[in-house]
Write a protein that holds these residues in place. Structure first.
Motif, PDB file in Angstrom:
ATOM      1  N   THR A  53       0.798  -1.222   0.000  1.00 36.94           N
ATOM      2  CA  THR A  53       0.000   0.000   0.000  1.00 36.94           C
ATOM      3  C   THR A  53       0.832   1.274   0.000  1.00 36.94           C
ATOM      4  OG1 THR A  53      -0.129  -0.065   2.417  1.00 36.94           O
ATOM      5  CG2 THR A  53      -1.902  -1.152   1.188  1.00 36.94           C
ATOM      6  N   LYS A  54       2.134   1.184   0.311  1.00 35.71           N
ATOM      7  CA  LYS A  54       2.955   2.387   0.419  1.00 35.71           C
ATOM      8  C   LYS A  54       4.299   2.175  -0.255  1.00 35.71           C
ATOM      9  CE  LYS A  54       0.899   3.903   4.800  1.00 35.71           C
ATOM     10  NZ  LYS A  54       1.172   4.264   6.219  1.00 35.71           N
TER      11      LYS A  54
ATOM     12  N   THR B 162       1.579   6.937  -0.284  1.00 32.57           N
ATOM     13  CA  THR B 162       0.474   5.994  -0.448  1.00 32.57           C
ATOM     14  C   THR B 162       0.248   5.711  -1.929  1.00 32.57           C
ATOM     15  OG1 THR B 162      -0.577   6.826   1.563  1.00 32.57           O
ATOM     16  CG2 THR B 162      -1.956   5.561   0.048  1.00 32.57           C
TER      17      THR B 162
ATOM     18  N   GLU C 276      -3.221  -0.274  -5.077  1.00 30.84           N
ATOM     19  CA  GLU C 276      -2.499  -1.264  -4.287  1.00 30.84           C
ATOM     20  C   GLU C 276      -1.969  -2.393  -5.171  1.00 30.84           C
ATOM     21  OE1 GLU C 276      -5.268  -2.527  -1.367  1.00 30.84           O
ATOM     22  OE2 GLU C 276      -5.136  -0.678  -0.181  1.00 30.84           O
TER      23      GLU C 276
END
Length: 518
Positions: A196-197, A319, A323
């Motif tokens: 996610t990051k 972010t 994803e």
């Protein structure tokens, strides 16, 4: 010696040992030794369940229960049942375990606070993350503005899926193994990994160390306050605005910090302040695409301490707008060949399974070699958690260096300076050809195209540009002969492009799955 065998289970008992002057007892205690004993409620062996004593909850009245969490447990399911009551009632649940790894700020990974709305003859289940072998405190209270009393039955059922590691780092093409065990009871295993990051490590472009106090403004023992200002820069490459989170290395430290003050500020290219924060809490910023600069300020009364931070590496988390799924396999062979991924299976009590985690095939926008993709490998029964569960595994994937860049460099090494100069001139003339076509300067474009075709008749970018020259919308007032001539020219350019292309190489490339951004 304190004998707790006769103390009630599930409660905290307190007493004091006081010492008085035997000759003057009226003076009161000379010293006190407080003694607190917590005797947790035992869990039924084999069933791993416990029922809290039934009681009536009233507004503002706390009920503290202590439960011995069995080894191997990773979460508990608390079921609240009501009987015949009037209206709805709000119960507050506060769960906590004291762990050695608890940060100085007091934020505990197992600490949760939930608000539960109960109705007549209602049953609701809440999931609480726990650590096996550590006593858990379950504090229940009726919300202060929820009037009346309510009688509630609370049953606790422990579950467990243990992982061999709490964090995984994938730094190459070799899959990383991880073992999962179901020690308490049969569980329905669900595994899902996602990133996610994107974490980038920033190095300071400049630093300024200065004394903030005058010669007469000193601390005791003639100490001065020094201030270190570090400058960083970064770029947000996503098209839409995303959350960006600076993470100073002194994160989660305030009163326990070895430094006096810590502050960071982020500015855009126009020197507009986008946000600021300190090192105690997370302060994510929503930043649009663009370039940014960041100032980090650290203060201390010892200049030598600040000298060590002049080259402080600062992590910044971006972010991901989309994803990235992380493939999980049940064997090393399946992970290496990219076979079907593993999402879960039933696990009998006492069983173990080995899974292999690989790096995702998709790329993260803006990721460069050396950056780290951050995410979580979720291991559980598939239901959603309101916060990270204890059996979840922190996942880090190193962004690898692209092999195609090395191939391009090797191709350039094999060519002479004259050949490299000729290619650069050719590419510049093709760029000029495209500009002439966009400006609809047909005569100049056709003259330049003929000159390029005579030198590079099989260059694919040139043939593609010529096809785009003729594959255009019909101009207003175009006659039928002109239209046939334009379409014939477009077909001729298309046939030339197909003839120059390497068909076996194209078939080999598109016959397998590739990154969409490749």
């Amino acid at each position: 010696v304190v004998d707790p065998s006769s103390l009630p289970a599930g409660e905290a008992s307190f007493c004091e040992i006081v010492g008085v002057d035997a000759t003057q007892p009226a003076l009161g205690p000379l010293f006190r030794f407080p003694v607190t004993v917590i005797k947790p409620s035992a869990v039924l062996p084999g069933e791993y369940t416990v029922s809290l004593p039934r009681r009536s909850y009233e507004p503002g009245t706390l009920a503290r229960h202590f439960v011995a969490v069995p080894g191997g447990a990773s979460w508990a399911e608390l079921t609240f049942k009501t009987r015949e009551v009037e209206g709805s009632h709000l119960i507050v649940l506060h769960a906590l375990q004291v762990l050695p790894s608890t940060p100085p700020t007091g934020r505990n990974p197992t600490e949760i606070e939930r608000y539960i709305r109960l109705k007549p003859f209602h049953s609701i289940t809440e999931k609480v993350p726990v650590v096996g072998g550590v006593t858990a405190e379950l504090c229940l209270c009726k919300w202060w503005s929820s009037l009346g009393s309510v009688e509630v039955d609370v049953d606790v059922v422990f579950h467990g899926l243990q992982t061999s590691s709490t964090s995984l780092f994938v730094g190459s093409d070799e899959p990383v193994p991880m073992e999962i065990a179901a020690g308490l009871r049969a569980e329905e295993l669900k595994v899902a990994g996602k990133l996610t990051k994107l974490r980038k490590a920033l190095v300071p472009s400049s630093h300024v160390l200065r004394q903030t106090m005058g010669q007469r403004d000193t601390l005791p023992r003639e100490r001065y306050i020094y201030e270190l200002e570090l400058s960083y820069s970064f770029e947000q490459t996503e098209k839409e605005a995303i959350k960006v989170l600076p993470r100073p290395p002194m994160y989660e430290l305030l009163y326990d910090s070895p430094f006096e003050a810590q502050l960071w500020m982020v500015y855009d290219a126009n020197k507009q302040l986008m946000g600021s924060g300190d090192a105690l809490y997370e302060y994510p910023l929503t930043l649009p695409k663009g370039k940014y600069s960041m100032q980090v300020l650290v203060r201390h009364d010892n200049k030598a301490m600040l000298d060590k931070l002049k080259h402080l590496v600062l992590p910044v988390d971006f972010t991901l707008a989309k994803e990235l799924a992380v493939p999980v396999h049940t064997s090393m062979q399946a992970a290496l060949t990219g076979a079907d991924t593993f999402t879960g299976c039933p696990m009998p009590r006492g069983s173990r399974i080995m899974v292999f985690v690989s790096a995702p095939s998709d790329k993260a926008p803006g990721a460069a070699h050396g950056d780290v993709l951050m995410g979580t490998l979720r291991v559980g029964d598939g239901t959603k958690w309101t916060r990270a569960a204890r059996e979840d595994c922190a996942l880090q994937v190193l962004v690898r260096k692209e092999a195609k860049d090395e191939e391009k460099k090797d191709d350039k090494k094999d060519k002479s300076d004259a050949e490299l100069e000729e290619e650069e001139v050719r590419d510049a003339r093709i760029k000029r050809l495209k500009a002439l076509v966009e400006d609809k300067k047909w005569e100049a474009a056709d003259a330049l195209a003929q000159a390029l075709l005579s030198q590079f008749p099989a260059h694919l970018p040139l043939l593609t540009a010529l096809l785009n020259r003729h594959d255009t919308d019909a101009p207003s007032g175009e006659t039928a002969p002109a239209r046939r001539q334009r379409c014939a020219a477009a077909l001729q350019r298309a046939e030339a492009l197909v003839a120059a292309a390497d068909a076996p190489a194209l078939a080999a490339h598109y016959g397998v799955k590739h990154d969409t951004e490749d």
